[in-house]
Design a protein around this motif. Structure first.
Motif, PDB file in Angstrom:
ATOM      1  N   GLY A   7     -37.036 -15.771 -28.047  1.00 20.03           N
ATOM      2  CA  GLY A   7     -37.704 -15.666 -29.336  1.00 20.03           C
ATOM      3  C   GLY A   7     -38.745 -14.582 -29.442  1.00 20.03           C
TER       4      GLY A   7
ATOM      5  N   GLU B  11     -38.504 -11.349 -30.694  1.00 10.55           N
ATOM      6  CA  GLU B  11     -37.922 -10.245 -31.450  1.00 10.55           C
ATOM      7  C   GLU B  11     -38.933  -9.131 -31.701  1.00 10.55           C
ATOM      8  OE1 GLU B  11     -37.891 -13.389 -32.447  1.00 10.55           O
ATOM      9  OE2 GLU B  11     -35.804 -14.064 -32.607  1.00 10.55           O
ATOM     10  N   ARG B  12     -40.188  -9.500 -31.902  1.00 12.14           N
ATOM     11  CA  ARG B  12     -41.208  -8.484 -32.176  1.00 12.14           C
ATOM     12  C   ARG B  12     -41.422  -7.574 -30.967  1.00 12.14           C
ATOM     13  NH1 ARG B  12     -43.960  -9.626 -36.898  1.00 12.14           N
ATOM     14  NH2 ARG B  12     -43.629 -11.723 -37.725  1.00 12.14           N
TER      15      ARG B  12
ATOM     16  N   TRP C 177     -28.522 -15.695 -41.282  1.00 13.93           N
ATOM     17  CA  TRP C 177     -29.140 -16.524 -42.315  1.00 13.93           C
ATOM     18  C   TRP C 177     -28.085 -17.367 -43.025  1.00 13.93           C
ATOM     19  CZ3 TRP C 177     -28.762 -16.821 -47.698  1.00 13.93           C
ATOM     20  CH2 TRP C 177     -29.745 -17.613 -48.315  1.00 13.93           C
TER      21      TRP C 177
ATOM     22  N   TRP D  79     -36.909 -13.752 -43.657  1.00  7.52           N
ATOM     23  CA  TRP D  79     -37.514 -12.570 -43.052  1.00  7.52           C
ATOM     24  C   TRP D  79     -37.305 -12.546 -41.550  1.00  7.52           C
ATOM     25  CZ3 TRP D  79     -38.239  -9.109 -46.472  1.00  7.52           C
ATOM     26  CH2 TRP D  79     -38.625  -9.452 -47.763  1.00  7.52           C
ATOM     27  N   ARG D  80     -37.270 -13.705 -40.926  1.00  7.68           N
ATOM     28  CA  ARG D  80     -36.991 -13.729 -39.491  1.00  7.68           C
ATOM     29  C   ARG D  80     -35.570 -13.246 -39.221  1.00  7.68           C
ATOM     30  NH1 ARG D  80     -34.854 -17.340 -35.713  1.00  7.68           N
ATOM     31  NH2 ARG D  80     -35.775 -17.130 -33.624  1.00  7.68           N
ATOM     32  N   CYS D  81     -34.633 -13.650 -40.074  1.00  4.27           N
ATOM     33  CA  CYS D  81     -33.256 -13.184 -39.912  1.00  4.27           C
ATOM     34  C   CYS D  81     -33.139 -11.692 -40.184  1.00  4.27           C
ATOM     35  CB  CYS D  81     -32.329 -13.980 -40.840  1.00  4.27           C
ATOM     36  SG  CYS D  81     -32.215 -15.740 -40.441  1.00  4.27           S
TER      37      CYS D  81
ATOM     38  N   THR E  56     -34.646 -21.956 -42.595  1.00  3.99           N
ATOM     39  CA  THR E  56     -35.282 -20.906 -41.806  1.00  3.99           C
ATOM     40  C   THR E  56     -35.758 -19.795 -42.715  1.00  3.99           C
ATOM     41  OG1 THR E  56     -34.978 -19.431 -39.908  1.00  3.99           O
ATOM     42  CG2 THR E  56     -33.134 -19.624 -41.426  1.00  3.99           C
ATOM     43  N   SER E  57     -36.642 -18.987 -42.197  1.00  2.00           N
ATOM     44  CA  SER E  57     -37.207 -17.896 -42.984  1.00  2.00           C
ATOM     45  C   SER E  57     -36.211 -16.743 -43.063  1.00  2.00           C
ATOM     46  CB  SER E  57     -38.509 -17.408 -42.337  1.00  2.00           C
ATOM     47  OG  SER E  57     -38.964 -16.229 -42.956  1.00  2.00           O
TER      48      SER E  57
ATOM     49  N   LEU F  98     -35.488  -9.536 -39.588  1.00  2.00           N
ATOM     50  CA  LEU F  98     -36.045  -8.907 -38.388  1.00  2.00           C
ATOM     51  C   LEU F  98     -35.021  -8.868 -37.268  1.00  2.00           C
ATOM     52  CD1 LEU F  98     -38.390  -7.758 -36.736  1.00  2.00           C
ATOM     53  CD2 LEU F  98     -39.113 -10.106 -36.265  1.00  2.00           C
ATOM     54  N   ARG F  99     -34.310  -9.973 -37.076  1.00  3.97           N
ATOM     55  CA  ARG F  99     -33.294  -9.994 -36.031  1.00  3.97           C
ATOM     56  C   ARG F  99     -32.150  -9.036 -36.362  1.00  3.97           C
ATOM     57  NH1 ARG F  99     -33.276 -14.284 -32.377  1.00  3.97           N
ATOM     58  NH2 ARG F  99     -30.998 -14.264 -32.297  1.00  3.97           N
TER      59      ARG F  99
END
Length: 478
Positions: free
Chosen positions: A250, A252-253, A356, A138-140, A135-136, A142-143
């Motif tokens: 999904g 988050e943004r 992550w 950066w997504r983690c 997984t990315s 962000l969360r």
């Protein structure tokens, strides 16, 4: 003859003569010099002809059979029987005319047998499948920001919060009810999302989120009474319900967008005091935006196609241990906040790194499955991955604490409890972490504040041992 004979001069029943008789059976012309070139009669073992030495093949001459063996080296090396090679040759369109004319062999199976004997066996390992747990980061991250930024609401609204034991108890009770309910609701919605798609998950969230918000608001109103604190608890309950919806689906943004007014207001405190009216407006905008975005996402997801089978999803009791874990984790966090508030801020912001590392452990588990040949070897590799990921998370927690010059022990113990419990839940093991965390929360609440780090340390040690025992089995990583 079109195919050259690989024979050496000499007499007697040699291996070359065996090969000659195998290639040219009775009735076939041969190139022997017995005075009858082209003689078609059979030879008996007692009357084998004398073989005339053949001229050495020039270096520029090519053997078609060598070229065939080189072209099919991978196929022949991986074959476990000549028939596999014969099937490949037949699928390539090799004709009988090519077999006898170009390669000088009797039939397809003779070609396959000789290729099988000539090419050494080698069985290459298959290419590893793609890692589903990659997984990315950066997504983690962000969360993690989404998990931590709501804490700025307490900083921004500190002037609105009433003092007093009852008021604080109402706010804490509302948060605990919301955390417990939303943990169970998130589990049920995630299961529905995996089995029936977004429409099935939206159906669970459409009913569960409002019910949980009402329960949390009722708990805050019951203990705090009517007033500012009850209103703050109501906004907290609405935001947590909406945040659960957006995180499960999904978005988050969208949640980060809803938090923008509160973040801007908290940042403005560094320059001036916006005043109670502006603070109230910013908090209300955040709550309203989160609720509206969650409602919009539920409507959108409800219009998608459902892949759910017959039935209403998993039983409600299956989500009970996740709700109990949310209650226990919330209790431990609130008790830690009463002793060291900044440490809990660090803990909250570290949730992205924790997530992550959960993915990272799953990835390392798959790698251990590929490289282990015995159950004991896999258990050791899985144990090393567990200690590596846990140590990485604790290092992230310890760095800010050491910079502040306070003891990292209490925070590290609580972080180890939460991370190992989340790891077990990620593998579908829910009751052991829930029971251990409930016992730790009860011990920390009933005992003096000085023993809370010891209680969390014992709980962390128990969860690490449980994780090593359960996740050290290959069947847990299927």
């Amino acid at each position: 003859m079109s195919g050259p004979l690989r024979l050496l001069p000499g007499t007697g029943d040699t291996a070359q003569e065996h090969a000659a008789r195998r290639r040219f059976p009775a009735g076939w012309p041969d190139n022997t010099t017995d005075g009858h070139a082209g003689h078609a009669g059979p030879h008996t073992p007692d009357s084998l002809p004398t073989l005339t030495p053949r001229r050495r093949r020039p270096s520029w001459a090519e053997d078609p059979f060598d070229e065939l063996a080189e072209r099919l080296a991978d196929v022949c090396g991986a074959a476990v029987h000549p028939d596999e090679i014969a099937a490949v040759l037949e699928s390539d369109g090799l004709t009988q005319e090519q077999i006898t004319g170009r390669y000088g062999r009797r039939d397809l199976f003779e070609v396959a047998e000789e290729l099988y004997e000539r090419v050494p066996r080698r069985f290459p390992d298959p290419e590893p499948p793609p890692d589903p747990w990659r997984t990315s980061p950066w997504r983690c991250v962000l969360r993690g920001a989404v998990f931590g930024l709501p804490g700025l609401a307490y900083v921004l609204g500190a002037g609105l919060l009433a003092s007093g034991t009852g008021a604080i108890a109402g706010l804490a009770a509302s948060a605990l009810v919301a955390w417990a309910w939303n943990q169970g609701l998130a589990h049920r919605a995630y299961v529905r999302l995996a089995s029936g798609g977004r429409r099935a998950a939206a159906r669970s969230l459409r009913v569960g989120a409002p019910v949980g918000a009402l329960g949390a608001m009722a708990a805050g109103l019951l203990l705090s009474g009517p007033g500012t604190m009850a209103a703050f608890a109501a906004g907290q309950a609405l935001y947590l319900a909406a945040g659960t919806v957006l995180l499960v689906l999904g978005r988050e943004r969208d949640l980060l967008l809803a938090l923008a007014p509160t973040v801007a207001g908290a940042a403005s405190l560094l320059l001036w005091d916006p005043g109670p009216l502006a603070v109230t407006a910013l908090l209300l905008v955040t709550v309203a935006a989160a609720v509206l975005l969650a409602a919009r996402e539920i409507v959108r997801s409800g219009r998608t196609e459902s892949t759910a089978g017959p039935g209403n999803g998993p039983p409600v009791a299956a989500s009970l241990p996740y709700a109990l874990f949310g209650l226990a984790a919330g209790s431990l966090t609130l008790m830690a906040a009463s002793a060291d508030g900044p440490a809990v801020v660090v803990l909250t912001l570290s949730m992205g790194v924790a997530e992550w590392l959960l993915y990272r452990y799953r990835s390392l588990g798959l790698a251990a499955l590929r490289h282990s040949t015995t159950p004991r070897g896999f258990q050791l590799r899985a144990g090393r991955a567990l200690l590596l990921c846990l140590a990485g998370y604790l290092a992230v927690l310890a760095a800010p604490t050491l910079i502040r010059g306070v003891s990292p022990g209490p925070l590290l113990a609580l972080g180890a409890v939460l991370w190992t419990a989340l790891l077990l839940q990620a593998f579908g093991t829910a009751w052991p972490p829930a029971a251990v965390c409930l016992a730790a929360a009860a011990g920390a609440a009933l005992g003096p504040a000085a023993v809370r780090p010891l209680v969390c340390g014992c709980a962390a040690a128990a969860l690490v041992l449980i994780s090593y025992a359960l996740l050290g089995r290959a069947t847990a990583h299927r």
